[in-house]
Design an enzyme around this catalytic site. Structure first.
Site, PDB file in Angstrom:
ATOM      1  N   ASP A 202      -2.656  12.678   8.276  1.00  0.00           N
ATOM      2  CA  ASP A 202      -3.360  11.780   7.356  1.00  0.00           C
ATOM      3  C   ASP A 202      -2.299  10.962   6.614  1.00  0.00           C
ATOM      4  O   ASP A 202      -1.676  11.440   5.667  1.00  0.00           O
ATOM      5  CB  ASP A 202      -4.199  12.582   6.360  1.00  0.00           C
TER       6      ASP A 202
ATOM      7  N   LYS B 239      -9.863   6.733   6.641  1.00  0.00           N
ATOM      8  CA  LYS B 239     -10.215   7.668   5.575  1.00  0.00           C
ATOM      9  C   LYS B 239     -10.228   6.921   4.255  1.00  0.00           C
ATOM     10  O   LYS B 239      -9.378   6.058   4.014  1.00  0.00           O
ATOM     11  CB  LYS B 239      -9.192   8.808   5.567  1.00  0.00           C
TER      12      LYS B 239
ATOM     13  N   LYS C 267     -13.600   9.361   7.698  1.00  0.00           N
ATOM     14  CA  LYS C 267     -13.424  10.512   6.819  1.00  0.00           C
ATOM     15  C   LYS C 267     -13.496  10.081   5.357  1.00  0.00           C
ATOM     16  O   LYS C 267     -12.539   9.519   4.829  1.00  0.00           O
ATOM     17  CB  LYS C 267     -12.081  11.206   7.092  1.00  0.00           C
TER      18      LYS C 267
END
Length: 318
Positions: free
Chosen positions: A155, A218, A254
């Site tokens: 991430d 995300k 996400k």
């Protein structure tokens, strides 16, 4: 699993042509959780699906190997066995979607999951999380070291200055380099939406990340003032949908930060179903970044099975 998004050439014409109808987005967000509801056994089923999409997360300065081990055990057995059996899902192999930790905790998480026989990905926040205010060289090295430690997913945080100043070429090139550094590990691009200034920038940054080859986009690090909100989710999902329509490649989504209740999780699942469709309603395409959410979902499932809410002592750490 669908083919990974390989990315494409940066299309600045496409990026610069983005226009957001903010009143329309807000109206959609206001009705999303009110016009669609799921009750009783359907709600229990949806909540179990939400459990499988959680990136069970700990990102604290005082993380230790011990609490990461506990997190891994909880990810492997997220809901009490008696509840799972009562729901008729004893053979379904319900686990969380991933365990998400700092790079320094990856090795311990990988070892713990292997020891308990849990086939759960380890995700790590890298590239100078949460600010990203580090040299590109050190951010890329952090990715490589974390992948070498066994992380399956990285991430990364984008360079917010580039997004705020419209340097989409620079952002694209950085993200391409990060995707290359990830190798076989999946790249989840954190946009830090609360620091991008406008919904238009959120949409543009989403497109650029996908063009650079992001496997997921995300919302947030969870450390910003504004994190995952439904209007932002709508904007990012529509960017994913447009990218899929133009390129044929699916990119995951996400939301992270501030998603704490079972009710919140249901609204996000409804958003995904209505904006992207059933093909995104599994953990290969949808994750929820959360630390406290699982506890409330398990509490609601306990209530569904036993007709009362559990005492704190009746539910293990989530």
């Amino acid at each position: 699993m669908a083919d990974r998004n390989p990315g494409c050439d940066l299309d600045l014409g496409w990026v610069n042509n983005v226009r957001i109808n903010l009143p329309s987005v807000k109206r959609r967000a206001e009705t999303l959780g009110t016009k669609r509801t799921v009750k009783k056994q359907w709600q229990a089923a949806w909540l179990l699906r939400a459990v499988t999409c959680i990136d069970l997360t700990t990102l604290s300065g005082d993380d230790t190997n011990a609490n990461v081990q506990r997190l891994c055990h909880k990810a492997a057995h997220p809901v009490r066995d008696d509840i799972i059996e009562a729901l008729g899902m004893g053979d379904a192999g319900i686990t969380c979607g991933a365990v998400c930790v700092y790079p320094g905790r990856v090795n311990g998480a990988v070892k713990t999951l292997k020891k308990i026989g849990a086939d759960i990905p380890v995700a790590a926040v890298a590239t100078g999380f949460p600010s990203g205010q580090y040299h590109l060289r050190t951010r890329l090295e952090e990715i490589k070291l974390t992948v070498a430690d066994g992380a399956n997913e990285i991430d990364i945080v984008i360079n917010r200055e580039m997004a705020l100043t419209g340097n989409w070429q620079g952002l694209y090139e950085e993200l391409k380099a990060m995707r290359e550094a990830c190798g076989n590990a999946h790249l989840k691009a954190i946009l830090a939406v609360g620091e991008l200034g406008s919904m238009t920038n959120v949409y543009k940054a989403s497109l650029v990340a996908m063009m650079a080859g992001a496997d997921f986009i995300k919302t947030s690090t969870g450390k910003e003032g504004v994190n995952a909100t439904i209007p932002i989710g709508i904007v990012m999902c529509r960017a994913i949908r447009e990218y899929h329509e133009r390129t044929g490649y699916k990119v995951g989504f996400k939301p992270a930060g501030g998603i704490r209740t079972a009710k919140d999780a249901l609204v996000w699942l409804i958003l995904i179903k209505e904006e992207l469709g059933d093909e995104w309603l599994h953990n290969h395409m949808f994750r929820i970044g959360a630390s406290g959410l699982l506890a409330d979902i398990e509490r609601q499932l306990f209530h569904y099975v036993y007709g009362r809410y559990a005492a704190v002592s009746e539910l293990p750490m989530a």
